[in-house]
Design a protein around this motif. Structure first.
Motif, PDB file in Angstrom:
ATOM      1  N   UNK A   1      18.927  -7.885  -7.349  1.00  0.00           N
ATOM      2  CA  UNK A   1      18.997  -7.114  -6.120  1.00  0.00           C
ATOM      3  C   UNK A   1      17.640  -6.932  -5.471  1.00  0.00           C
ATOM      4  N   UNK A   2      17.590  -5.982  -4.537  1.00  0.00           N
ATOM      5  CA  UNK A   2      16.394  -5.803  -3.715  1.00  0.00           C
ATOM      6  C   UNK A   2      15.166  -5.418  -4.526  1.00  0.00           C
ATOM      7  N   UNK A   3      15.348  -4.570  -5.538  1.00  0.00           N
ATOM      8  CA  UNK A   3      14.178  -4.127  -6.298  1.00  0.00           C
ATOM      9  C   UNK A   3      13.577  -5.264  -7.111  1.00  0.00           C
ATOM     10  N   UNK A   4      14.415  -6.111  -7.644  1.00  0.00           N
ATOM     11  CA  UNK A   4      13.908  -7.266  -8.355  1.00  0.00           C
ATOM     12  C   UNK A   4      13.184  -8.220  -7.432  1.00  0.00           C
ATOM     13  N   UNK A   5      13.738  -8.419  -6.228  1.00  0.00           N
ATOM     14  CA  UNK A   5      13.088  -9.307  -5.261  1.00  0.00           C
ATOM     15  C   UNK A   5      11.744  -8.735  -4.813  1.00  0.00           C
ATOM     16  N   UNK A   6      11.668  -7.417  -4.689  1.00  0.00           N
ATOM     17  CA  UNK A   6      10.395  -6.797  -4.323  1.00  0.00           C
ATOM     18  C   UNK A   6       9.360  -6.974  -5.433  1.00  0.00           C
ATOM     19  N   UNK A   7       9.811  -6.888  -6.673  1.00  0.00           N
ATOM     20  CA  UNK A   7       8.901  -7.109  -7.797  1.00  0.00           C
ATOM     21  C   UNK A   7       8.354  -8.537  -7.770  1.00  0.00           C
TER      22      UNK A   7
ATOM     23  N   UNK B   1       8.291 -19.560 -11.595  1.00  0.00           N
ATOM     24  CA  UNK B   1       9.715 -19.803 -11.869  1.00  0.00           C
ATOM     25  C   UNK B   1      10.200 -18.880 -12.978  1.00  0.00           C
ATOM     26  N   UNK B   2       9.372 -18.672 -13.997  1.00  0.00           N
ATOM     27  CA  UNK B   2       9.749 -17.747 -15.071  1.00  0.00           C
ATOM     28  C   UNK B   2       9.855 -16.322 -14.531  1.00  0.00           C
ATOM     29  N   UNK B   3       8.893 -15.899 -13.716  1.00  0.00           N
ATOM     30  CA  UNK B   3       8.914 -14.548 -13.144  1.00  0.00           C
ATOM     31  C   UNK B   3      10.187 -14.331 -12.336  1.00  0.00           C
ATOM     32  N   UNK B   4      10.526 -15.303 -11.498  1.00  0.00           N
ATOM     33  CA  UNK B   4      11.720 -15.170 -10.670  1.00  0.00           C
ATOM     34  C   UNK B   4      12.987 -15.098 -11.524  1.00  0.00           C
TER      35      UNK B   4
END
Length: 351
Positions: free
Chosen positions: A287-293, A275-278
């Motif tokens: 955006x997409x790059x954060x979701x990929x991370x 939850x902290x990472x998200x």
């Protein structure tokens, strides 16, 4: 198995909650922690948990460039060298083309002297196009970047071993009599006779099968590539074939991988950490790059309870991965994961 610990330096948006005037103190505190941290009580003799500390060699943050601080790798190496006593000091990995190789040989040798012989040189061809172009390096095609890596390692190893580059006239680099004094304090065997010469251990990073792993077969004491079980096994087989082709003993090379670690005593703790990472990456890299991370964190082999992480590492060790370099989320605010790992995971795998 040996273990390394990444020190947050800002590259992965990991100092965003720390005021700028306190960021060095946070890094220094974690360095001192790793330098002195013993493994769990199960380890006879109270061995140290961490063999090394690491930073990234990047100028701009990921997964998106930002105005958040990203501390320069070799400046940190010099500071870490003076501020620690035991742990080895590495970068995963230095980009060859960011510094002239003769200059880099001199810098690394100086850090080795300051540290009393604890420098490591993680080295690769580089990939982060945004910072290449921003800093005026252009962005040569992969073959040119790999040529720079090959030529640069020829220059660096020559300077360390003999104190001089001699005359080198390559396609990418030309040097003529560049001196490297002090030479490294560390000494490594070379050749069939095993004669020792001044040198810093080389970690060649990257899994390119035609060129990078062949360069590793020629120069590396350590490699660093894909840490998934299947990927690691495949890259190891390619490296072994290159070693046969160049006449190198495959067993001379220690194979390592980098791992994101999310560890908790139970699923509830693990869920809290995700939850902290998200929340963190959706705030700093929407955006997409954060979701990929976030997806990359979930795919790591080292996610779970201590028992699950030990099981995953035991499998990787059986495949030949004997040096794990670990990165923990929110290390500046949640040292509990690091402590749990060193208390319950390290003793089960440590040499």
């Amino acid at each position: 198995m040996k273990f390394g610990l990444f020190i947050p330096q800002g590259w992965r948006h990991d100092l965003t909650d720390v005021p700028p005037e306190q960021q060095w103190e946070v890094m220094l505190s974690l360095l001192h922690y790793a330098d002195n941290a013993a493994a769990g009580e199960a380890v006879p003799g109270g061995e140290f948990a961490w063999s090394s500390v690491w930073v990234y060699d990047h100028f701009h943050s990921v997964p998106v460039p930002s105005a958040e601080a990203t501390y320069e790798a070799w400046t940190l190496m010099a500071a870490f060298a003076a501020a620690s006593q035991r742990v080895k000091l590495g970068q995963m990995c230095t980009c060859m083309s960011y510094r002239n190789p003769a200059y880099l040989a001199k810098v690394a040798s100086t850090v080795d002297a300051i540290s009393g012989g604890r420098a490591q040189l993680g080295i690769g061809a580089g990939w982060y196009e945004h910072e290449w172009r921003a800093y005026g390096y252009g962005f040569p095609r992969a073959g040119e970047r790999l040529r720079a890596l090959d030529e640069g390692l020829q220059i660096i190893t020559q300077m360390w071993r003999t104190g001089s580059s001699g005359k080198f006239d390559g396609e990418r680099y030309q040097v003529d009599g560049a001196l490297c004094y002090p030479q490294p304090l560390q000494r490594l065997p070379v050749g069939d006779g095993g004669a020792e010469v001044p040198s810093i251990p080389l970690w060649v990073a990257g899994g390119g099968e035609k060129k990078t792993l062949r360069i590793a077969a020629r120069f590396a004491q350590y490699t660093n590539f894909d840490g998934s079980p299947e990927g690691f096994t495949h890259k190891s087989a390619i490296l072994e074939q290159h070693c046969r082709d160049v006449g190198r003993d495959f067993g001379e090379i220690t194979r390592s991988s980098d791992y994101n670690v999310v560890i908790g005593e139970n699923q509830a703790e693990i869920d809290d950490r995700f939850a902290w990472i998200e929340s963190h990456f959706r705030k700093h890299a929407p955006g997409d790059k954060g979701e990929q991370e976030i997806a990359n964190w979930r795919k790591s082999p080292l996610v779970g309870t201590p028992e699950q992480v030990v099981e995953a590492l035991t499998d990787l060790q059986a495949r030949g991965m004997t040096y794990a370099i670990t990165y923990f989320p929110n290390a500046v605010g949640d040292r509990d994961q690091i402590e749990l790992f060193q208390r319950q995971v390290v003793p089960a795998l440590q040499d």
